[in-house]
Each structure stands twice: as C-alpha cells, then as structure tokens.
Motif scaffolding. Structure first.
Motif, mmCIF file in Angstrom:
data_model
loop_
_atom_site.group_PDB
_atom_site.id
_atom_site.type_symbol
_atom_site.label_atom_id
_atom_site.label_comp_id
_atom_site.label_asym_id
_atom_site.label_seq_id
_atom_site.Cartn_x
_atom_site.Cartn_y
_atom_site.Cartn_z
ATOM 1 N N LYS A 29 34.218 38.952 43.130
ATOM 2 C CA LYS A 29 35.587 38.460 43.309
ATOM 3 C C LYS A 29 36.113 37.822 42.031
ATOM 4 C CE LYS A 29 35.982 36.083 47.207
ATOM 5 N NZ LYS A 29 35.551 35.269 48.373
ATOM 6 N N LYS A 30 35.253 37.046 41.352
ATOM 7 C CA LYS A 30 35.680 36.441 40.087
ATOM 8 C C LYS A 30 35.952 37.502 39.025
ATOM 9 C CE LYS A 30 33.386 31.954 40.708
ATOM 10 N NZ LYS A 30 32.293 31.060 40.221
ATOM 11 N N ALA A 31 35.141 38.552 39.021
ATOM 12 C CA ALA A 31 35.374 39.653 38.084
ATOM 13 C C ALA A 31 36.713 40.323 38.360
ATOM 14 C CB ALA A 31 34.233 40.669 38.170
ATOM 15 N N MET A 32 37.022 40.548 39.646
ATOM 16 C CA MET A 32 38.296 41.154 40.019
ATOM 17 C C MET A 32 39.471 40.252 39.634
ATOM 18 S SD MET A 32 37.847 44.185 41.390
ATOM 19 C CE MET A 32 36.802 44.316 39.943
ATOM 20 N N GLU A 33 39.306 38.945 39.833
ATOM 21 C CA GLU A 33 40.359 38.002 39.454
ATOM 22 C C GLU A 33 40.609 38.041 37.948
ATOM 23 O OE1 GLU A 33 39.292 34.166 40.933
ATOM 24 O OE2 GLU A 33 39.384 34.770 43.044
ATOM 25 N N PHE A 34 39.539 38.155 37.159
ATOM 26 C CA PHE A 34 39.695 38.262 35.704
ATOM 27 C C PHE A 34 40.480 39.524 35.351
ATOM 28 C CE2 PHE A 34 38.370 40.101 31.685
ATOM 29 C CZ PHE A 34 38.532 39.031 30.795
#
Length: 609
Positions: A147-152
């Motif tokens: 999820k953090k990767a997608m947010e980035f």
C-alpha cells in the motif's frame, strides 16, 4: 592527468583492483567525482564497473558518487562520459567498442541517454494502471508495504498523466472505473481507497489483468505511453489458472488497443509463478522484478517506478550502417527511454567501414523523431575490455530465460557453460553446467574451476599441484550432486525459492547495465548469499582472460586441459623470466597475476613456478 578520448567519449579509471594482493573486502569506501565541461553538454555518464549515483547540475556539470560497505576489491572503478556540442540533439547515442583481433568479431556498447532533461520541460503524459494483490496471503507487513508503494507511485504521477488503481483478491475492484486525470482530488481519493484495503480472499489474476487492459484500451492513444504495474505474491486460484490461458487472454485484450502497453510485473516472495510473470513481461517488452524475502516491497517498487515515471522517447529502434555486420544485440527489443536513465545496448560486429552511422528513431511527445550520429567501429581496439563480459552476461541471461521458460536444449546448455566459465558468470545452474562440462571433457580434478575452494574433512584446501586423491574426488562428487539438484529446480520448477531466485537472477543478467549487476545476480540466486559452488570458484579477469585460483596456482581458463599441449616452464623471478617478459610484453599483464601461473597463448602453455 590527461583523460583518453575516443570520438565524443571520455574515459576515466580509478584503481581499486587489489585482487592479486588481497581478497579482504574494503570496509567503507566513499568516492566523489565532479565532471565539468566548457566544451559542450555532458550527455551519457556511465560506469560499467560499479553502481554509482549520478546527479546532474545543469547541462555541463555532473557529480558522481560511490558509497559501498565491505566492497570486494576485484575491479577498478571505470567511468565514461560523452560530450555533445551546444547544437546537440535532445537524445544522445555514444558508442564504445572492443576488438582484439581483425579476424574475429568485435564487441560494442551503445549508451542512449537524454542527458540533463531540464525541469522546465513538460514530462510526456502517460497512462498507467496500478494492479495490486490484496488476497489473504498478503496479510501483515506485505500488504502494508504494498500500500505504501502504491501511495508513492500515485504521489509521483505527473499533472498530464491519467491513472487507475485495481485491487484484486477473489475479484478485481477498480477505484474509478476508468482512466482519471492525476489531479489532487483523484490522488486523495486513491490514497483513501488504499488505506481501506484489507488482505483477504483468493487470487484472481486473469480478471485483474483483464480489467486493467480494458480500462487502458478504452482511452489508449499512440501519443501516450501506456503501462500496467502488476504486483502479486501468489499463484492464480480464481478464474483461469493455466499460464497459456491467462497470457492468451491478455494478448487478445492488448492486441485491440491503439497504444503499445507494457506490463511490468513484481513477484513478491517465493510462492509466485515466476514462469507466468516472465512470460507476461516477455510478450509486452517489459521487465519482471522479484521482491525476495530479505527485501522490502515499498523500497523496491518505489525505486523502480521512479525510473519509469517520466518517459522521454518511446518505441525506440536503432540501425547501424558501416560495419559489415552487426548481430546478437541485447536487449533484442529496446525499452523506452526515461528521464534520468539511459538505455544500454550491447552487441557484436564484423569490421567494415571504420566510421559508422547510427540512426535512432522513436516517439517524443506524440511526434515521430529521428536522430543520427557518427561513431567509430575500428578493426582493432584493445581498450574497453569490460564489453565482452557485459555482452556475455546479457547473452547468458537471455539463454537462461530460454531454458527456463521453453526447456533445455543441448546447444543452449553448451553455450551457457562455455560463456559462464570463460567470463565467471556463476549461478547454481551455470555452476552445474561448468562441472558437467569439465567432467565430460576429462579435465583433471586438480585443474577444474571449482577445485580451489574444495575442503577436506579438516577444512583444509587440497593441494592443486598434486594429483587429486580419493578425498578430493569424493568432495567433487558431493558438490556435483548438490548442484545437479539446484539445476533441476531451476529448469523445471515454476514457483518456490529456487525458481524465484533463478528468475530474479536471470532478469538481472539479461538486463545488466554494468558488471555490478552481475554481482547482484549471483548474490540473489542463492538464499544466503553466494552458495557452495560460487564460494569454491575464485577468479580474476585480466585483459580478456579468466584465471581460476586453485590454492596458490592461477590457471588460465583456456589452459585447464593441458594434455597434448606444448609447455614452456619459467622460474618466477629468474633472469630467464624477466628476459622472457621483456621480449613478450603482451604476456606481462597475465603472468603478473601471481608467482604460480599457467597461461595459454598461441597454442602454448606458459608455466611459471
């Protein structure tokens, strides 16, 4: 120091190779280099030897940094940079060549670079669909990192981009239902959606890829690059589960689109079907990345997306006129060119005209562009001796993928074994092929590539200058059994640790931009760093020759089999030894590897003791 210059390419060498004197790693290394040019714009900046950080400050100043811990001091730091006049084009192509003999094929590397792509230039608009797995197997740290990767990735979208996010588990769920402009409102909605995702359910890969393809196809345009970023940690369990059905369905969807869609795949962990992901990227001219258990999902995905977030030139094609023939180019299909990155092409050539014309075509901001460059492809050039090994690394990566995805063939295995041994490209699979090849050729045990690292029961090395005894033979037999099993897993298994590490290592080899990528490929292929076989092969490459270390003896790979060979013996440090070196300066670089050396040249083995 006056730096050598060939055409528009300048070369710098910083001596770091201490392998002849010590194998002890350098605990902390920090190097900073500044390049300033008044003559013109600095375009390509490239290190074939190490993974360096390149920061541009305008068009005529570049800072290059290297930070390493526990660095193995087995290669000098090499740096190349190209200069273009103030009237140079938006994209640069620079050529580097190596050709030791007029009668043999030469090697070349092309560097395709956008140079200092100014911040004032509007990024090329693109369409991208992020597809990520939220099935039950993603619970815990994996789903949070994803999820953090997608947010980035969402946060890194440019104002002209359009995007969509598709979450999938038992079914696929898009956020918007269509491509949406990457404005602040859409980004906030996407981030809120990502926060709400929980890991639960099965793995509907077919539906997820189909949904993403349909969304892209609806608004696809030749003027806009189109990408799917696909993350999964498992194998398909819902809908179609057979590789061919999923791939054929995806190809059918993509064939009907106006744009060429690239599907970049991320396999998370070791339970993924590596064959499926690699076949998808092979069909769409993209790349697979594998997030191994010891790696962080957010870090790896974010770093990769940063490199492909701003396309500069798409649909690249290169033609070279001048050499009699150019062949075996890698990559076979060129990827897109992105801001802050460069495309590295390697190949072979037969001499023709020394001056060649290189033509590069592609699409920039929706318009077809053509660039033309002059370059030298000489009949001989002893410089740039890293190129044959880089070419061989990519060739081996390509052949290993053929073996893994389409089955073993005798001729492929033989070529992999030959190149892997000659250029010290050691993975579990290539290690076994080398062992098998040397046994078949009847090479004496104490002259085989792996002999130098074998140990007896007490942990002592075997004597390389004495005939191998039964203990050495038993150690070899055990090694062959272990590596044969690893080779079987590589060529037959589609998932599991050996399969995923083999796929990850093969991708690193196939897409290697420099020799530092070879080291990464070797390390990722073993679950706990370099494995047994890799640890037993100690090698150094000097002037195109590979020497394997067996105890205190360095054996030229071409001199392993010394049966029926003429041998000239030289006593190290004697008057005859120095007189011989004075009369044969070409051999100095090879015989200087140690005080016990076997080196083959012109059909004769020179034996120093």
């Amino acid at each position: 120091e006056i730096l050598p210059k060939d055409g528009n390419m300048v070369r710098y060498l910083y001596h770091l190779n201490l392998a002849k004197y010590s194998t002890r790693p350098i605990k902390d290394l920090s190097v900073k280099m500044e390049i300033e040019s008044e003559a013109g714009e600095i375009k390509s900046v490239y290190s074939p030897s190490h993974e360096v950080e390149i920061k541009r400050h305008g068009k005529q100043r570049v800072v290059v940094g290297l930070e390493e811990e526990n660095l193995k001091p087995d290669s000098d730091l090499q740096l190349y940079y190209s200069l273009r006049g103030k009237d140079g084009g938006d994209v640069d192509v620079a050529a580097i060549t190596h050709k030791e003999d007029e009668d043999e094929s030469g090697y070349f590397t092309l560097l395709v670079s956008p140079g200092a792509w100014g911040a004032d230039r509007v990024p090329m608009p693109k369409d991208v669909v992020f597809v990520f797995d939220s099935s039950g197997s993603m619970r815990g740290n994996k789903i949070e990192q994803a999820k953090k990767a997608m947010e980035f990735c969402v946060d890194s979208l440019n104002p002209g981009d359009r995007f969509e996010i598709v979450r999938f588990s038992t079914e696929a769920e898009p956020v918007f239902g269509n491509l949406t402009k990457a404005n602040d409102k859409a980004k906030k909605r996407a981030t809120k959606f990502l926060d709400s995702v929980r890991a639960i359910g099965g793995t509907a890969i077919e539906e997820a890829l189909g949904t993403a393809s349909e969304i892209l196809a609806e608004k696809a345009s030749k003027d806009r690059p189109a990408q799917i970023i696909f993350l999964t940690d498992g194998q398909p369990t819902i809908g179609a589960i057979k590789e061919d059905v999923i791939i054929n369905g995806l190809q059918k969807e993509l064939k009907e689109t106006k744009a060429k869609i690239r599907v970049f795949c991320f396999g998370i962990g070791t339970n993924v079907n590596a064959h499926l992901l690699d076949k998808i990227t092979d069909k769409t001219n993209a790349v697979s990345q594998y997030v191994l258990p010891e790696e962080n999902i957010e870090t790896k995905v974010s770093r990769f997306y940063s490199k492909i977030s701003e396309p500069v030139l798409t649909g690249l094609e290169i033609k070279i006129k001048g050499p009699e023939r150019v062949h075996k180019l890698y990559p076979k299909e060129l990827p897109d060119l992105f801001k802050g990155d460069q495309v590295v092409v390697t190949g072979r050539y037969e001499s023709g005209k020394k001056e060649a014309t290189i033509t590069l075509t592609g699409s920039m901001m929706g318009k077809d562009r053509t660039f033309s460059y002059k370059a030298n492809f000489p009949k001989t050039n002893d410089d740039n001796d890293f190129i044959p090994r880089l070419w061989a690394t990519r060739r081996v990566g390509y052949l290993l993928e053929e073996i893994r995805l389409r089955g073993e063939k005798k001729e492929l295995k033989e070529e992999v074994a030959r190149l892997a041994r000659k250029y010290n490209i050691v993975t579990p699979y290539t290690s076994y092929l080398i062992l098998e090849d040397e046994a078949r050729d009847g090479v004496a045990l104490n002259r085989r590539s792996h002999f130098g690292g074998l140990r007896d029961e007490s942990g002592a090395r075997f004597d390389a200058e004495a005939p191998a005894d039964s203990a050495a033979s038993e150690a070899f037999d055990s090694l062959i059994v272990a590596e044969k099993e690893e080779a079987r897993k590589f060529s037959e298994e589609k998932s599991g640790e050996s399969a995923v590490r083999g796929a990850s290592s093969g991708s690193d080899l196939k897409n290697a931009k420099g020799l530092a990528d070879l080291g990464k490929a070797v390390n990722s292929s073993y679950s706990s760093g370099p494995g047994l076989a890799n640890g037993t092969i100690q090698s150094i490459i000097i002037g195109g020759k590979t020497f394997h270390r067996n105890g205190d003896l360095w054996i030229d790979d071409e001199a392993r089999d010394d049966k029926d060979k003429e041998i000239k013996e030289l006593e190290f440090g004697s008057k005859e030894y120095f007189d011989f070196l004075a009369a044969n300066p070409k051999l100095c670089r090879w015989l200087s590897v140690g005080n016990k050396v076997d080196c083959l040249e012109n059909g004769k083995i020179y034996r120093v003791r």
